[in-house]
Scaffold this motif. Structure first.
Motif, PDB file in Angstrom:
ATOM      1  N   SER A  84      24.692 -20.475 -45.232  1.00  0.00           N
ATOM      2  CA  SER A  84      23.698 -20.062 -46.222  1.00  0.00           C
ATOM      3  C   SER A  84      23.651 -18.344 -46.542  1.00  0.00           C
ATOM      4  N   LYS A  85      24.574 -17.728 -45.875  1.00  0.00           N
ATOM      5  CA  LYS A  85      24.857 -16.158 -46.121  1.00  0.00           C
ATOM      6  C   LYS A  85      26.183 -15.892 -46.721  1.00  0.00           C
ATOM      7  N   PHE A  86      26.248 -15.017 -47.299  1.00  0.00           N
ATOM      8  CA  PHE A  86      27.362 -14.395 -47.865  1.00  0.00           C
ATOM      9  C   PHE A  86      27.648 -12.970 -47.326  1.00  0.00           C
TER      10      PHE A  86
ATOM     11  N   PRO B 218      38.352  -5.168 -47.233  1.00  0.00           N
ATOM     12  CA  PRO B 218      37.201  -5.227 -48.203  1.00  0.00           C
ATOM     13  C   PRO B 218      37.032  -6.507 -49.045  1.00  0.00           C
ATOM     14  N   GLY B 219      35.753  -7.083 -49.093  1.00  0.00           N
ATOM     15  CA  GLY B 219      35.659  -8.591 -50.011  1.00  0.00           C
ATOM     16  C   GLY B 219      34.440  -9.104 -49.730  1.00  0.00           C
ATOM     17  N   VAL B 220      34.265 -10.181 -50.122  1.00  0.00           N
ATOM     18  CA  VAL B 220      33.038 -11.099 -50.137  1.00  0.00           C
ATOM     19  C   VAL B 220      33.486 -12.271 -49.257  1.00  0.00           C
ATOM     20  N   TYR B 221      32.690 -12.553 -48.005  1.00  0.00           N
ATOM     21  CA  TYR B 221      33.119 -13.392 -46.963  1.00  0.00           C
ATOM     22  C   TYR B 221      32.074 -14.627 -46.775  1.00  0.00           C
ATOM     23  N   ALA B 222      32.350 -15.768 -46.665  1.00  0.00           N
ATOM     24  CA  ALA B 222      31.176 -16.830 -46.614  1.00  0.00           C
ATOM     25  C   ALA B 222      30.709 -17.198 -45.105  1.00  0.00           C
TER      26      ALA B 222
ATOM     27  N   PHE C  14      28.906  -2.954 -44.447  1.00  0.00           N
ATOM     28  CA  PHE C  14      28.820  -4.232 -44.613  1.00  0.00           C
ATOM     29  C   PHE C  14      27.281  -4.720 -44.721  1.00  0.00           C
ATOM     30  N   LYS C  15      26.951  -5.830 -45.539  1.00  0.00           N
ATOM     31  CA  LYS C  15      25.807  -6.319 -45.639  1.00  0.00           C
ATOM     32  C   LYS C  15      25.728  -8.057 -45.860  1.00  0.00           C
ATOM     33  N   SER C  16      24.775  -8.508 -45.498  1.00  0.00           N
ATOM     34  CA  SER C  16      24.584 -10.056 -45.753  1.00  0.00           C
ATOM     35  C   SER C  16      23.779 -10.137 -47.222  1.00  0.00           C
ATOM     36  N   PHE C  17      24.144 -11.295 -47.844  1.00  0.00           N
ATOM     37  CA  PHE C  17      23.257 -11.681 -49.020  1.00  0.00           C
ATOM     38  C   PHE C  17      23.056 -13.111 -49.101  1.00  0.00           C
ATOM     39  N   SER C  18      21.870 -13.547 -49.840  1.00  0.00           N
ATOM     40  CA  SER C  18      21.656 -14.858 -49.856  1.00  0.00           C
ATOM     41  C   SER C  18      22.507 -15.790 -50.847  1.00  0.00           C
ATOM     42  N   THR C  19      23.239 -15.157 -51.896  1.00  0.00           N
ATOM     43  CA  THR C  19      23.959 -16.094 -52.617  1.00  0.00           C
ATOM     44  C   THR C  19      25.249 -15.358 -52.937  1.00  0.00           C
TER      45      THR C  19
ATOM     46  N   SER D 215      26.606 -15.020 -55.722  1.00  0.00           N
ATOM     47  CA  SER D 215      26.612 -14.245 -56.999  1.00  0.00           C
ATOM     48  C   SER D 215      26.049 -12.816 -56.425  1.00  0.00           C
ATOM     49  N   GLU D 216      25.019 -12.801 -55.874  1.00  0.00           N
ATOM     50  CA  GLU D 216      24.468 -11.353 -55.130  1.00  0.00           C
ATOM     51  C   GLU D 216      25.452 -10.526 -54.277  1.00  0.00           C
ATOM     52  N   ALA D 217      26.106 -11.396 -53.565  1.00  0.00           N
ATOM     53  CA  ALA D 217      27.143 -10.839 -52.839  1.00  0.00           C
ATOM     54  C   ALA D 217      28.199 -10.092 -53.893  1.00  0.00           C
ATOM     55  N   GLU D 218      28.706 -10.797 -54.730  1.00  0.00           N
ATOM     56  CA  GLU D 218      29.882 -10.428 -55.679  1.00  0.00           C
ATOM     57  C   GLU D 218      29.447  -9.250 -56.466  1.00  0.00           C
ATOM     58  N   ARG D 219      28.136  -9.251 -56.896  1.00  0.00           N
ATOM     59  CA  ARG D 219      27.667  -8.233 -57.659  1.00  0.00           C
ATOM     60  C   ARG D 219      27.749  -7.049 -56.714  1.00  0.00           C
ATOM     61  N   ALA D 220      27.097  -7.071 -55.731  1.00  0.00           N
ATOM     62  CA  ALA D 220      26.849  -5.910 -54.746  1.00  0.00           C
ATOM     63  C   ALA D 220      28.358  -5.474 -54.617  1.00  0.00           C
TER      64      ALA D 220
END
Length: 216
Positions: free
Chosen positions: A7-9, A18-22, A39-44, A46-51
């Motif tokens: 539920s978090k990315f 560096p990158g986006v991890y599930a 680093f930081k967590s995001f709910s979706t 798309s939010e993570a990739e934008r960040a």
């Protein structure tokens, strides 16, 4: 049934890769033990990739994109309101609670960073607020300064008065480092006297504490 999707990315701006991890497990491999990891967590996703496409400063330390900016008073405003400017402010931030914890202390008047610690895995905000106060006390004693310390955490203030962090968190291999820090802090409080007053930051009147991470 298939395995439930995370539920978090997690965005890693500075880490081994560096990158986006599930998952936190994948993120942890990139940041644990890495000096200055960001680093930081995001709910979706798309939010993570934008960040990830943006600077980490936009999401760490100055608030997330699109969020309302916390009220920050000027030095002159704080002085008029009765804030003691010759002081240190502390605060903690946690990505989830429990989650990944950081804490820091700054000079109230200038905002200069005095110390920061973390990230610590599987910890709570109260643990960080407690440790921040004790670390500030220890640093001020070494420096021979008797200035006051501000914290916006009622719980942490009570823990310091009682010289014990009354956390309900279960100690595990993952969060053992933060529990070692708490043991040090409790021992320091038992073994040391200090002249510094520890005061409650009045957020409702004064705005966000100067040590705030700005991630609300």
């Amino acid at each position: 049934m298939g395995k439930k999707q995370s539920s978090k990315f997690y965005v890693v701006w500075q880490g081994r890769q560096p990158g986006v991890y599930a998952s936190w497990a994948d993120c942890e491999q990139q940041v644990k033990g890495f000096p200055g990891a960001k680093f930081k967590s995001f709910s979706t996703r798309s939010e993570a990739e934008r960040a990830f496409s943006e600077s980490h400063q936009r999401h760490i330390g100055s608030g997330s994109a699109g969020s309302s900016k916390p009220v920050q008073r000027t030095r002159e405003e704080l002085e008029r309101m009765g804030v003691i400017l010759d002081s240190v402010c502390v605060d903690a931030a946690c990505s989830g609670n429990p989650g990944v914890l950081e804490y820091q202390g700054v000079e109230t008047a200038s905002g200069e960073l005095l110390f920061d610690a973390g990230p610590f895995e599987d910890a709570t905000v109260n643990m960080g607020e407690f440790l921040a106060i004790v670390q500030a006390l220890a640093l001020l004693k070494l420096a021979g300064r008797d200035c006051c310390i501000y914290s916006d955490s009622v719980t942490a203030l009570a823990w310091v008065r009682n010289k014990r962090a009354k956390t309900t968190m279960r100690r595990t291999e993952a969060n053992d480092p933060i529990f070692q820090m708490i043991e040090w802090a409790e021992a320091w409080l038992r073994d040391n006297e200090y002249p510094n007053r520890i005061l409650k930051w009045q957020t409702e009147r004064w705005g966000e504490i100067p040590a705030d991470y700005g991630r609300k």
